[in-house]
Design a protein around this motif. Structure first.
Motif: not given
Length: 114
Positions: A50-76
């Motif tokens: 996941i970039p600071p902004d923009g489109t996230s990337y997933y390896v083919d084997s997890v596309k549609g099943r995994f979701t990456i996200s970020r919460d800058n306020a929680k540094k997580t």
């Protein structure tokens, strides 16, 4: 300073887990962050990015099943893993992309039973 991943565990196939990774605020705001996994006897591989902004990337084997996200306020950075499969069993790590050797933590074990 290392990036500590947490949230792993044992789950049945089809189940879900949510991984968390806490990072220094400056790193999280300005750097591409990724989740990696390592199978026994194999090198770590990038699963999601996941970039600071923009489109996230997933390896083919997890596309549609995994979701990456970020919460800058929680540094997580999170990895929501749904519809887990036995082949997702691995140790999961977070790091910058490209990864920094000094930031690897111990990772968190994810085990999916069939």
């Amino acid at each position: 300073v290392q990036l500590q991943a947490s949230g792993g565990g044992l789950v049945q196939a089809g189940g879900s887990l949510r991984l968390s990774c806490t990072a220094a605020g400056r790193i999280l705001r300005t750097t591409d962050m990724g989740w990696f996994r390592q199978f026994p006897g194999k090198q770590r591989e990038l699963v999601a990015l996941i970039p600071p902004d923009g489109t996230s990337y997933y390896v083919d084997s997890v596309k549609g099943r995994f979701t990456i996200s970020r919460d800058n306020a929680k540094k997580t950075v999170f990895l929501q893993m749904n519809s887990l499969k036995p082949e997702d069993t691995a140790i999961y790590y977070c790091n910058t992309v490209p990864p920094s050797a000094t930031l690897w933590g111990q990772g968190t074990q994810v085990t999916v039973s069939s």
